[in-house]
Design an enzyme around this catalytic site. Structure first.
Site, PDB file in Angstrom:
ATOM      1  N   GLY A   1      24.105  -8.207 -22.670  1.00  0.00           N
ATOM      2  CA  GLY A   1      23.053  -9.221 -22.763  1.00  0.00           C
ATOM      3  C   GLY A   1      21.673  -8.673 -23.050  1.00  0.00           C
ATOM      4  O   GLY A   1      21.064  -8.986 -24.057  1.00  0.00           O
TER       5      GLY A   1
ATOM      6  N   HIS B   1      23.296   3.731 -17.219  1.00  0.00           N
ATOM      7  CA  HIS B   1      22.223   4.207 -16.347  1.00  0.00           C
ATOM      8  C   HIS B   1      21.607   5.509 -16.804  1.00  0.00           C
ATOM      9  O   HIS B   1      20.652   5.984 -16.211  1.00  0.00           O
ATOM     10  CB  HIS B   1      22.726   4.340 -14.910  1.00  0.00           C
ATOM     11  CG  HIS B   1      22.798   3.003 -14.250  1.00  0.00           C
ATOM     12  ND1 HIS B   1      23.865   2.172 -14.443  1.00  0.00           N
ATOM     13  CD2 HIS B   1      21.924   2.344 -13.471  1.00  0.00           C
ATOM     14  CE1 HIS B   1      23.638   1.051 -13.773  1.00  0.00           C
ATOM     15  NE2 HIS B   1      22.473   1.127 -13.177  1.00  0.00           N
TER      16      HIS B   1
ATOM     17  N   GLU C   1       0.817  -1.213   0.000  1.00  0.00           N
ATOM     18  CA  GLU C   1       0.000   0.000   0.000  1.00  0.00           C
ATOM     19  C   GLU C   1       0.855   1.270   0.000  1.00  0.00           C
ATOM     20  O   GLU C   1       0.522   2.262  -0.650  1.00  0.00           O
ATOM     21  CB  GLU C   1      -0.925   0.023   1.226  1.00  0.00           C
ATOM     22  CG  GLU C   1      -2.025  -1.021   1.221  1.00  0.00           C
ATOM     23  CD  GLU C   1      -1.568  -2.395   1.711  1.00  0.00           C
ATOM     24  OE1 GLU C   1      -0.353  -2.584   1.934  1.00  0.00           O
ATOM     25  OE2 GLU C   1      -2.424  -3.278   1.853  1.00  0.00           O
TER      26      GLU C   1
HETATM   27  N1  GLN Z   1      22.923 -10.082 -18.714  1.00  0.00           N
HETATM   28  C1  GLN Z   1      22.330  -9.169 -17.811  1.00  0.00           C
HETATM   29  C2  GLN Z   1      21.774  -7.996 -18.589  1.00  0.00           C
HETATM   30  O1  GLN Z   1      22.336  -7.603 -19.540  1.00  0.00           O
HETATM   31  C3  GLN Z   1      23.314  -8.674 -16.779  1.00  0.00           C
HETATM   32  C4  GLN Z   1      22.670  -7.751 -15.782  1.00  0.00           C
HETATM   33  C5  GLN Z   1      23.521  -7.365 -14.594  1.00  0.00           C
HETATM   34  O2  GLN Z   1      24.706  -7.306 -14.668  1.00  0.00           O
HETATM   35  N2  GLN Z   1      22.926  -7.069 -13.470  1.00  0.00           N
HETATM   36  O3  GLN Z   1      20.770  -7.437 -18.240  1.00  0.00           O
END
Ligand code: GLN
Ligand code: ZN
Length: 757
Positions: A433, A695, A17
């Site tokens: 990835g 990021h 909540e």
């Molecule tokens: N293979 C993952 C990705 O590319 C690795 C993520 C991570 O390092 N936390 O999202």
């Protein structure tokens, strides 16, 4: 009677909540009064549940809209000046800006709370930091609890730990130098609380559980002497590791008691029980505050009885640590397997367990016969149940032949066999990835889970995403493409759902940071892999390109660290079982023609024990587990690993011992500082330092990427060097992702041309 108390309870609400209210407030969809009402209701329910279970002292100060460390900084008036806020009149929107940043100020930093997955806001300490107490919020909550008829014990983080948790923001300035200013602020705070009717206060000093430098330990005696004169009765809270080495220090502090975590460090109970002064409180945590398993009540009571014989009512009982780290209520789980459920206890159930223990200590075990019988039955069932115990898996781990964790040849041989078929250019390029997890992908998955999208349609939707992802990487000419992980909700959950020995809850949320909650998978039994998990998607992706498709797995340490783990076998056994399940996958990928395989281990650093004395042992089995996951792979199969967002400088030999052919690491945010450490250490295998921060949606300039890459070329032999982003791209959008990768590729081409000359 033995006092039953606790230092904190889940604050997000049984159905999250608080999260929904706070996020609505951020969007302007709820007023401050409405959010305050949700918060007050959560506190009311929490206190009532604690009291109903028999708690004698309920905590105040454990509730927070974002983070309790930030709240304490506000109470102490120690918020960063750079925001320009008046701490004495801080508004709720300003409070959230401290945590989340605003147009002109970046957010205060966050980091993991010891070895949990909870993130706290890192205090910013300057030589001129001043403290000015404003306890109005805390006192309002105290009044609220008192008005509801509760006896209370506020919980605060102690001054020494608070300084230690923060970052020194000025050159050459020592955090401890603030202590002479901070202690009077705590004194004043304690006095104000005393005036509000506070008799007992818990002051947590978890710094005692880590290997802190002597200067920090030396600060205890003078600090607590000053705090003792305020007259409030203080119990010092410790948790997450043994504090037995500080027995004498703790015994001699002028405080009224100490709490010790006897789940994480059972061995310290004997040390304390033997030597603890009878006129001081010893609070013993034997109910696990940060895992999901039921306590063995009979054992706990038998352990506590002799302590009670010695200390009488100065023995107190509590969860091992704040229940903040536990999901809230098992009762709302409707889909969990009944047997598995019978082995578990969430926060609400842990309260009941403590109530039973209290009753047994007061009136004997016979007075709680039924509860003990149920607990015994669960323990007996857990010891033998076939859902947990898989002989074949246990045998496989126990009978691993010597050298099972070694590749066929050494790296120097392997890399030749790999280059022979991969024929990669100098400075090979790849990604980590994942590619953008778009709204369409998430919608498709949600619809599939709800049964609104057929398996065939879901399959087609994912294939379409993968095809797009591969096509874009072709255009970019990325040397080692990936399939993009569209089919994965989360890098641990995806595998957990397919492995035997894992289960999932519907509402087992715990706070990660702010309004973000996670629902960790639960490893309840021996782990094995019934069916291939990724081969289908990776093999499909490989059909779309001539380039070597990189398969993508989550490593054994990360698989358990981001889960609730069974507590009936050592972690090393769990890790090895997962490793062998992953090994089955590696060999199947290889058979399907996927001969570059990345095994991610972002959690390897955060799974380190708090005490340095235990590091070597941990690293030995953690790295062995990693190696086991690729055992039997051909020399020509290239194993990658990836790590991010932690300090690795102090464990480089261990990382090298993992013997991955290629490691990709986050480095761009620290301006390649970490890479320098890899260079100095002469890391022997291939290495891909991240050349831009994922990021941010911001597209780096070519000059920035080039600078980082040239720096990398200075410390790593160019024939060992890869080029890649810092981490996975799943939180980014496609547009910026393609622009960012294009810059990375352009710079790489430029440097390749230069090297060719
Ligand atoms: N293979 C993952 C990705 O590319 C690795 C993520 C991570 O390092 N936390 O999202
Ligand atoms: Zn990463």
């Amino acid at each position: 009677m033995n006092t039953f108390h606790l230092s904190g309870y889940p604050r997000i609400g049984a159905k999250r909540e608080l999260k929904f209210a706070v996020e609505a407030f951020w969007k302007g969809a709820k007023t401050e009064a409405e959010v305050q009402e949700v918060a007050a209701e959560i506190r009311r329910l929490n206190w009532a549940a604690q009291k109903a279970a028999g708690a004698d002292l309920v905590p105040v100060g454990d509730f927070s809209f974002y983070d309790h460390v930030l709240d304490l900084l506000c109470t102490l008036g120690a918020i960063p000046k750079r925001f320009g806020f008046d701490a004495a009149k801080l508004t709720l929107p300003e409070y959230f800006q401290l945590a989340r940043g605003n147009a002109t100020q970046f957010a205060m930093e966050m980091t993991k709370w010891f070895d949990t997955n909870y993130h706290y806001i890192v205090p910013e300490w300057h030589a001129d930091t001043e403290f000015k107490v404003n306890a109005a919020n805390l006192i309002a909550q105290i009044k609220e609890a008192q008005a509801q008829g509760h006896d209370i014990k506020p919980t605060l983080i102690g001054p020494i730990t608070l300084l230690w948790l923060g970052k020194a923001k000025d050159e050459g300035f020592k955090r401890l130098s603030l202590l002479p200013k901070l202690v009077p602020a705590y004194q004043q705070l304690l006095r104000e609380l005393a005036t509000a009717g506070v008799d007992w206060i818990q002051i947590d000093e978890p710094i005692l559980a880590v290997d802190a430098d002597q200067a920090w330990l030396d600060a205890f005696a003078p600090t607590y002497k000053e705090l003792a004169i305020t007259g409030t009765r203080i119990i010092i809270g410790t948790y997450f590791a043994s504090v037995a080495e500080h027995l004498n220090l703790l015994k001699n502090l002028p405080v009224h008691g100490v709490h010790i975590d006897c789940v994480r460090a059972p061995e310290q109970l004997a040390v304390f029980a033997d030597a603890w002064p009878e006129n001081k409180v010893l609070s013993v945590g034997l109910v696990d505050g940060r895992n999901v398993w039921r306590a063995n009540l009979s054992k706990v009571i038998d352990t506590l009885e002799p302590v009670k014989a010695k200390l009488g009512n100065n023995l107190w009982i509590a969860p091992s640590c704040s229940l903040l780290h536990s999901p809230q209520d098992l009762a709302v789980e409707e889909k969990l397997d009944g047997e598995i459920k019978s082995w578990m206890a969430f926060a609400a159930q842990k309260l009941v367990e403590l109530g039973v223990i209290k009753q047994a200590l007061a009136h004997g075990k016979d007075s709680v016969k039924e509860a003990i019988a149920a607990s015994d039955a669960a323990a007996a069932d857990r010891a033998t149940n076939k859902k947990i115990h898989n002989e074949a898996v246990q045998k496989r781990v126990a009978e691993l032949p010597a050298g099972a964790d070694q590749r066929k040849s050494a790296f120097a041989e392997r890399i030749k066999a790999q280059q022979a078929w991969m024929k990669l250019p100098v400075l090979p390029t790849t990604t980590i990835g994942s590619f953008p997890q778009t709204a369409e992908i998430r919608q498709a998955r949600a619809a599939f889970k709800k049964g609104e999208l057929s398996a065939a349609d879901y399959d087609a939707a994912m294939k379409k995403e993968i095809a797009y992802c591969v096509e874009e990487q072709e255009k970019l000419q990325l040397d080692v493409p990936v399939h993009g992980e569209a089919e994965r909700n989360d890098m641990v959950e995806y595998f957990g759902e397919q492995l035997a020995g894992y289960c999932f809850t519907q509402f087992g949320w715990v706070q990660s940071y702010g309004s973000r909650c996670v629902k960790p998978p639960i490893i309840f039994g021996d782990v094995s892999r019934p069916e291939p998990m990724t081969v289908y998607w990776s093999a499909y992706a490989q059909t779309l390109t001539q380039r070597p498709m990189k398969g993508m797995l989550t490593g054994p340490v990360t698989m358990f660290k981001w889960s609730f783990v069974r507590d009936d076998v050592p972690l090393s056994v769990v890790a090895k079982q997962i490793a062998l399940a992953l090994n089955d996958e590696v060999l199947d990928l290889e058979k399907a023609g996927i001969k570059v395989i990345q095994i991610d281990e972002p959690a390897i650093r955060e799974a380190m024990p708090l005490k340095k004395a235990q590091w070597d042992e941990y690293l030995a089995w953690a790295c062995e587990a990693f190696r086991l996951s690729s055992t039997g792979a051909e020399d020509s199969t290239q194993i990658h690993t990836h790590m991010c967002y932690s300090e690795f400088n102090d464990i480089l030999p261990a990382i090298a011992s993992m013997d991955a052919d290629v490691i990709t690491i986050e480095t761009s945010r620290s301006d390649m500082e970490l890479l320098t450490a890899f260079g100095d250490f002469k890391y022997p295998n291939d290495i891909g330092p991240g050349v831009y921060d994922i990021h941010s949606p911001r597209v780096p300039t070519a000059a920035e990427v080039e600078k980082l890459l040239r720096k990398a070329m200075e410390v790593v032999p160019v024939e060992r060097l890869w080029v890649n982003p810092d981490c996975g791209l799943k939180t980014r959008g496609w547009k910026e992702t393609l622009e960012q990768l294009e810059v990375m590729m352009d710079v790489t081409q430029k440097l390749r041309a230069e090297l060719a000359k």
